[in-house]
Motif scaffolding. Structure first.
Motif, PDB file in Angstrom:
ATOM      1  N   GLY A 279      76.296  73.606  -3.919  1.00  0.00           N
ATOM      2  CA  GLY A 279      75.675  73.751  -5.225  1.00  0.00           C
ATOM      3  C   GLY A 279      76.154  74.990  -5.945  1.00  0.00           C
ATOM      4  O   GLY A 279      77.063  75.694  -5.488  1.00  0.00           O
ATOM      5  N   GLY A 293      72.751  71.165  -7.935  1.00  0.00           N
ATOM      6  CA  GLY A 293      73.181  70.848  -6.578  1.00  0.00           C
ATOM      7  C   GLY A 293      72.508  71.702  -5.543  1.00  0.00           C
ATOM      8  O   GLY A 293      71.610  72.489  -5.825  1.00  0.00           O
ATOM      9  N   GLY A 294      72.880  71.583  -4.333  1.00  0.00           N
ATOM     10  CA  GLY A 294      72.294  72.411  -3.285  1.00  0.00           C
ATOM     11  C   GLY A 294      72.345  71.664  -1.968  1.00  0.00           C
ATOM     12  O   GLY A 294      72.927  70.582  -1.863  1.00  0.00           O
ATOM     13  N   MET A 295      71.790  72.275  -0.886  1.00  0.00           N
ATOM     14  CA  MET A 295      70.923  73.429  -0.996  1.00  0.00           C
ATOM     15  C   MET A 295      71.713  74.705  -0.705  1.00  0.00           C
ATOM     16  O   MET A 295      72.284  74.852   0.364  1.00  0.00           O
ATOM     17  N   SER A 325      62.823  75.888  -6.526  1.00  0.00           N
ATOM     18  CA  SER A 325      63.718  77.019  -6.343  1.00  0.00           C
ATOM     19  C   SER A 325      62.897  78.150  -5.756  1.00  0.00           C
ATOM     20  O   SER A 325      61.787  77.936  -5.259  1.00  0.00           O
ATOM     21  N   ASN A 425      69.389  77.593  -5.290  1.00  0.00           N
ATOM     22  CA  ASN A 425      69.618  76.298  -5.929  1.00  0.00           C
ATOM     23  C   ASN A 425      69.264  75.251  -4.876  1.00  0.00           C
ATOM     24  O   ASN A 425      69.889  75.147  -3.832  1.00  0.00           O
ATOM     25  N   HIS A 426      68.198  74.494  -5.143  1.00  0.00           N
ATOM     26  CA  HIS A 426      67.535  73.727  -4.076  1.00  0.00           C
ATOM     27  C   HIS A 426      68.150  72.367  -3.837  1.00  0.00           C
ATOM     28  O   HIS A 426      68.378  71.967  -2.699  1.00  0.00           O
ATOM     29  N   GLY A 427      68.367  71.607  -4.890  1.00  0.00           N
ATOM     30  CA  GLY A 427      68.873  70.256  -4.691  1.00  0.00           C
ATOM     31  C   GLY A 427      69.395  69.677  -5.983  1.00  0.00           C
ATOM     32  O   GLY A 427      69.208  70.233  -7.069  1.00  0.00           O
ATOM     33  N   ALA A 428      70.034  68.510  -5.889  1.00  0.00           N
ATOM     34  CA  ALA A 428      70.691  67.903  -7.044  1.00  0.00           C
ATOM     35  C   ALA A 428      69.708  67.575  -8.163  1.00  0.00           C
ATOM     36  O   ALA A 428      70.077  67.568  -9.340  1.00  0.00           O
ATOM     37  N   ASP A 429      68.468  67.287  -7.814  1.00  0.00           N
ATOM     38  CA  ASP A 429      67.475  66.896  -8.820  1.00  0.00           C
ATOM     39  C   ASP A 429      66.629  68.070  -9.318  1.00  0.00           C
ATOM     40  O   ASP A 429      65.689  67.859 -10.092  1.00  0.00           O
ATOM     41  N   ASP A 430      66.934  69.269  -8.851  1.00  0.00           N
ATOM     42  CA  ASP A 430      66.137  70.448  -9.209  1.00  0.00           C
ATOM     43  C   ASP A 430      66.935  71.350 -10.134  1.00  0.00           C
ATOM     44  O   ASP A 430      68.033  71.785  -9.790  1.00  0.00           O
TER      45      ASP A 430
END
Length: 447
Positions: A279, A293-295, A325, A425-430
């Motif tokens: 990410g 992105g992420g994590m 986040s 940056n936690h994940g693709a949807d965050d």
């Protein structure tokens, strides 16, 4: 989460009918916020006052709050003032209230009332000590009307969050008898090198806010000209100040001094940051970092820290309203983001998880005080400010100026006494956005 009605500065983009309107606005529902605009003058009278009254009324109509306007000081009685969530002093000048009216207004502020001062509100009531503290600084002089550069120092407060980092505009630029920086929170200042006639030695606050004797206060030195009240950027600035004063938007208005930037919005300020794991963060032209992105984690590799206060502005930026986040502290240098999870502590950003894993928590270890957190929290899409204060093994968290967490590390495998800081940056949807990451260190007694 606080779910009261919210507005954005976009409402000021609509065309405004700027006629002189002095009658009370049409009544709203019983629980609607109500604002009184007071524009009595006992000295110089600005010809922009009718435009200002009409503009604030239009802001109320589009924003959902009722606006009454008066130049009658007899409106300042305890009973009448209780009807209002904030009182706007719109280019008032001179002695406009008698001692009885002053006492009524003091009581109103001490009982939680809001104050908004616009431009010549600082040229008002020079012999009333309470008012001098409330407005923050008194007018001293001004040069000719001319263009100047306004620097937005706080880009999380609702009055300045919609402004660019620097804002070029034409107005009448006040010099003040004192600098309010040590007693109020400066939101914007003037670049004295951008115009002629500034007398404040290069530190020239022009808008500020403060919690004052139980109430909320916002002041802006802008607003001399008629043209100001047809300027969407200026009206967004005023709307944000009103929203803060009536309690519809939360902000950290404690004085802020001694911090240095770790990320100030420029590409150069990212030179000491490193991305760990998948990410990334994208920097926009307005100086905002947004996760994708992420994590993974963006961490400050330039230095580790021990005793410090870390401040950062953040908002949930995704369409879902529930992005994830956090800010990490107290971890060793590593290209592996899980090292921060395993060795440091995360102050969480997440709307809907369990208490020890939601906004304001020390993730997995200690929940925030949820009642205080909910009162202090702005909703997704609006900016919030964290202060994360580390002293020894003690970690405290303030949200928009309200202390919501107090945690002490007792794990011998972890230590807060020396470590790095970072944002997740936690994940693709965050999608979570950050601005103005700054630090004050070392802390000394009294900080």
């Amino acid at each position: 989460m606080n779910t009261t009605g919210r507005w954005t500065t976009a409402v000021v983009g609509a065309a405004l009918l700027l006629g002189c309107v002095s009658e009370p606005a049409a009544s709203h529902s019983a629980d609607a916020e109500r604002v009184l605009v007071f524009s009595k003058t006992a000295g110089f009278r600005h010809d922009s006052i009718p435009d200002g009254v009409a503009a604030v009324k239009q802001l109320g109509e589009t924003g959902g709050f009722t606006v009454d306007a008066t130049e009658d000081a007899n409106a300042f009685t305890p009973k009448n003032l209780r009807r209002y969530d904030a009182v706007v002093f719109l280019s008032t000048t001179g002695d406009v209230l008698d001692p009885t009216q002053q006492r009524a207004f003091e009581g109103y502020i001490r009982q939680g009332g809001g104050y908004v001062g616009i431009h010549a509100a600082a040229d008002t009531e020079y012999d009333w000590t309470f008012y001098g503290g409330l407005v923050g600084a008194y007018f001293q002089s001004h040069p000719a009307i001319q263009p100047a550069t306004v620097v937005a120092e706080d880009r999380a407060h609702p009055s300045t969050s919609g402004l660019p980092p620097t804002w070029n505009r034409t107005d009448e630029w006040y010099n003040y008898r004192s600098n309010p920086r040590d007693r109020a929170h400066v939101l914007a200042s003037l670049d004295e090198s951008s115009y002629t006639g500034g007398t404040m030695n290069g530190d020239h606050p022009i808008a500020w806010c403060q919690d004052y004797q139980g109430g909320r206060a916002f002041y802006t030195g802008l607003g001399h000209t008629k043209e100001s009240y047809a300027d969407p950027a200026f009206l967004g600035h005023v709307l944000g100040g009103i929203r803060y004063a009536i309690g519809d938007a939360q902000a950290d208005c404690r004085p802020e001094n001694g911090y240095r930037p770790l990320f100030d919005g420029t590409a150069a300020s990212l030179d000491d940051w490193k991305q760990a794991g998948p990410g990334s963060f994208t920097r926009s032209d307005d100086g905002t970092l947004t996760s994708s992105g992420g994590m993974g984690m963006l961490w400050y590799a330039g230095q580790s820290f021990g005793s410090y206060s870390l401040k950062l502005d953040w908002k949930m930026a995704g369409a879902s309203g529930d992005d994830n986040s956090g800010a990490f502290v107290g971890f060793p240098p590593s290209g592996d983001p899980w090292s921060a999870v395993d060795n440091g502590y995360e102050i969480q950003i997440d709307a809907t998880d369990v208490p020890e894993k939601t906004t304001g928590s020390v993730y997995g270890f200690r929940s925030a005080d949820l009642k205080k957190r909910d009162r202090a929290l702005n909703p997704p899409g609006e900016w919030n400010t964290y202060e994360i204060r580390v002293e020894g093994e003690r970690l405290r968290v303030w949200l928009n100026g309200v202390k919501i967490n107090d945690f002490t590390n007792t794990d011998p495998a972890r230590s807060l006494r020396d470590g790095h800081v970072g944002i997740q940056n936690h994940g693709a949807d965050d999608q979570v956005s950050f601005r103005d990451i700054r630090i004050k260190e070392p802390l000394v007694k009294g900080d």
